[in-house]
Design a protein around this motif. Sequence first.
Motif, mmCIF file in Angstrom:
data_model
loop_
_atom_site.group_PDB
_atom_site.id
_atom_site.type_symbol
_atom_site.label_atom_id
_atom_site.label_comp_id
_atom_site.label_asym_id
_atom_site.label_seq_id
_atom_site.Cartn_x
_atom_site.Cartn_y
_atom_site.Cartn_z
ATOM 1 N N SER A 380 37.320 39.715 42.633
ATOM 2 C CA SER A 380 38.531 39.360 41.885
ATOM 3 C C SER A 380 39.555 40.454 42.145
ATOM 4 C CB SER A 380 38.194 39.243 40.393
ATOM 5 O OG SER A 380 39.348 38.895 39.648
ATOM 6 N N PHE A 381 40.777 40.047 42.555
ATOM 7 C CA PHE A 381 41.787 41.006 43.027
ATOM 8 C C PHE A 381 42.925 41.111 42.010
ATOM 9 C CE2 PHE A 381 45.560 41.741 45.996
ATOM 10 C CZ PHE A 381 45.354 43.114 46.048
ATOM 11 N N ASN A 382 43.328 42.338 41.757
ATOM 12 C CA ASN A 382 44.468 42.630 40.887
ATOM 13 C C ASN A 382 45.575 43.220 41.771
ATOM 14 O OD1 ASN A 382 46.338 43.863 39.208
ATOM 15 N ND2 ASN A 382 44.806 44.696 37.796
ATOM 16 N N PRO A 383 46.540 42.398 42.206
ATOM 17 C CA PRO A 383 47.542 42.900 43.158
ATOM 18 C C PRO A 383 48.464 43.956 42.551
ATOM 19 C CG PRO A 383 48.046 40.630 42.506
ATOM 20 C CD PRO A 383 46.719 40.966 41.910
ATOM 21 N N ALA A 384 48.719 43.878 41.247
ATOM 22 C CA ALA A 384 49.639 44.837 40.617
ATOM 23 C C ALA A 384 49.082 46.255 40.680
ATOM 24 C CB ALA A 384 49.887 44.422 39.163
ATOM 25 N N GLU A 385 47.788 46.387 40.413
ATOM 26 C CA GLU A 385 47.183 47.733 40.389
ATOM 27 C C GLU A 385 46.377 48.032 41.655
ATOM 28 O OE1 GLU A 385 47.609 50.048 38.161
ATOM 29 O OE2 GLU A 385 48.840 48.855 36.798
ATOM 30 N N LYS A 386 46.381 47.084 42.621
ATOM 31 C CA LYS A 386 45.564 47.226 43.835
ATOM 32 C C LYS A 386 44.111 47.584 43.476
ATOM 33 C CE LYS A 386 48.007 47.936 48.130
ATOM 34 N NZ LYS A 386 49.004 46.924 47.917
ATOM 35 N N ALA A 387 43.569 46.810 42.535
ATOM 36 C CA ALA A 387 42.199 47.047 42.079
ATOM 37 C C ALA A 387 41.354 45.800 42.346
ATOM 38 C CB ALA A 387 42.190 47.393 40.598
ATOM 39 N N VAL A 388 40.072 46.023 42.589
ATOM 40 C CA VAL A 388 39.170 44.934 42.953
ATOM 41 C C VAL A 388 37.914 45.004 42.094
ATOM 42 C CG1 VAL A 388 37.794 43.933 44.813
ATOM 43 C CG2 VAL A 388 39.999 44.904 45.336
ATOM 44 N N LEU A 389 37.482 43.855 41.599
ATOM 45 C CA LEU A 389 36.187 43.732 40.922
ATOM 46 C C LEU A 389 35.235 43.008 41.861
ATOM 47 C CD1 LEU A 389 37.479 42.553 37.444
ATOM 48 C CD2 LEU A 389 36.220 44.674 37.837
ATOM 49 N N VAL A 390 34.087 43.616 42.142
ATOM 50 C CA VAL A 390 33.070 43.000 42.994
ATOM 51 C C VAL A 390 31.838 42.752 42.134
ATOM 52 C CG1 VAL A 390 31.625 43.254 45.037
ATOM 53 C CG2 VAL A 390 33.944 44.187 45.041
ATOM 54 N N THR A 391 31.426 41.492 41.998
ATOM 55 C CA THR A 391 30.233 41.195 41.188
ATOM 56 C C THR A 391 29.064 40.850 42.094
ATOM 57 O OG1 THR A 391 30.776 38.863 41.010
ATOM 58 C CG2 THR A 391 31.620 40.293 39.277
#
Length: 544
Positions: A380-391
């Motif tokens: 799941s990608f958060n473009p605003a914070e350039k953060a990624v969740l990998v499950t």
Amino acid sequence: MQMLTKFESKSSRVKGTAFHAKRPWVLASLHNGSIQLWDYRMGTLLDRFDEHEGPVRGISFHPTQELFVSGGDDYKVKVWNYRTRRCIFTLQGHLDYVRTVYFHPEQPWIISASDDQTIRIWNWQSRQCIAVLTGHNHYVMCAQFHPTDDLVVSACLDQTVRVWDISGLRRKSAAGSQPMMNDPLSAQRMGAQGDFFNVTDVVVKFVLEGHARGVNWATFHPTMPLVLSCGDDRQVKVWRMNESRAWEVDTCRGHYNNVNSALFHPKRDFILSDSEDKTIRVWDTSRRTLLQTFRREQDRFWCLTAHPELNLFAAGHDNGLIVFKMERERPAAAIHQNTLLYVKDSQIRLHDFSSANDAPMITIRTAPAGQYLPPPRSISFNPAEKAVLVTSDAEGGSYDLYSLPRQFNGQAADGGQARRGGGSCAIWTGRNRFAVLDKAQQQILVKDLSNQTTKTIKPPVVVESIFAGPGSQILLATATSVVLFDVQTRQTLGEISASPVKYVVWSSDMSTVALLCKHTVTLASKQLEQLCQIHETIRIKSAV
């Protein structure tokens, strides 16, 4: 590690299985004398072939021609054309049950192993026996060609595994001379004299001794100089060979009944074995440690086959067969505008659709030595914070929170210490918060960018998984429905009945949503009002 079952058949005891290289077909040779041809993708029986008298033990597809070969307790080796649906001819010469049959990968040869203590190599074009391999002194349970070298491996109840050199046979067939060996007794005499004078086309290269009881199976590694064997001593053994000798490298212990077959995983460092103890076991090849055990309640396993090209396996048991894969192959991926983020080889990669540029962003965690880590399930990608969740399914469900580099130079940056937590799903619900499903406690945790829990929500239904929705809304999937839920206000905004949902796809403007179940697609508005529903017979994998 999971066993992902793709197909199950119900039949009498399955003694042999074989995959077609290109079509979604699996052959099953049955103890009741029948051969079944199944389409494992559609789950349908395409054909059956009933000419053997008594159990059919060996079965194999030709790698390129429209042929398959079978061997049975009627001492016969039969070659069939599956397009015309008939047996073209029968090869006779064995004096007892035929245990296994295989085509050579390139030559027009078939190899058969028999309880008459011999192995025969036949030319299926001339329909002649071209070699009789004698030397074993009990039932020969299995004999296979090497995938690339001029070698044969055989397993026998005399407690030995033999490796044979057949390069003389290849030279002879290249020269165009084929011995006529229709009389089995003269053929065996010829074999014996040939061994004595050492002028035979086939010579024993190694005799591998180490099993304490009869050996049921032996096979080569597809690329390394290794042999795998298993037997009634309940052990799986790995042997290494070079030009001059072969030696036992290791033993996998854990089965508590006869081990009937074993194979090297074609693409991973795994060994699979199956047994009359009703289990299939997966071992780590390098460490010989047991990674996983798959059990059946009632059924003993008799045979195991790997697909020649795909990540698929077939196992025959007392009441049918199963086609399964070892791990999910679908990469975890997310699309944002014109870019695709996906996980491959322990890296998060970025693919630009417009330029077709593809480069690694960061490296992510890998399995500790000697342990198995399932591949990531979703991203799941958060473009605003350039953060990624990998499950992933690791540790019963976990997620890792990574920050992508602000400046990107085409080299994979170190992902650093990911912030990790337990949970079966993790999705962004805003620029600085994400939701995690704790399935065991049936709660949804809302967390911030430092991975601290800011809110704990008790969902209004029993939730199997969660999916992203517009803004602070998420979709709660239950066993029978999908609920639209606002994380901020903790209100239910809509509900729709659906089978267990595997994937959710939103339209680009978030006005409509597709809910994908195993066999149905439901289209709904963003308030979850149903627009249409379609049923499919084969499994739905993805949509856009």
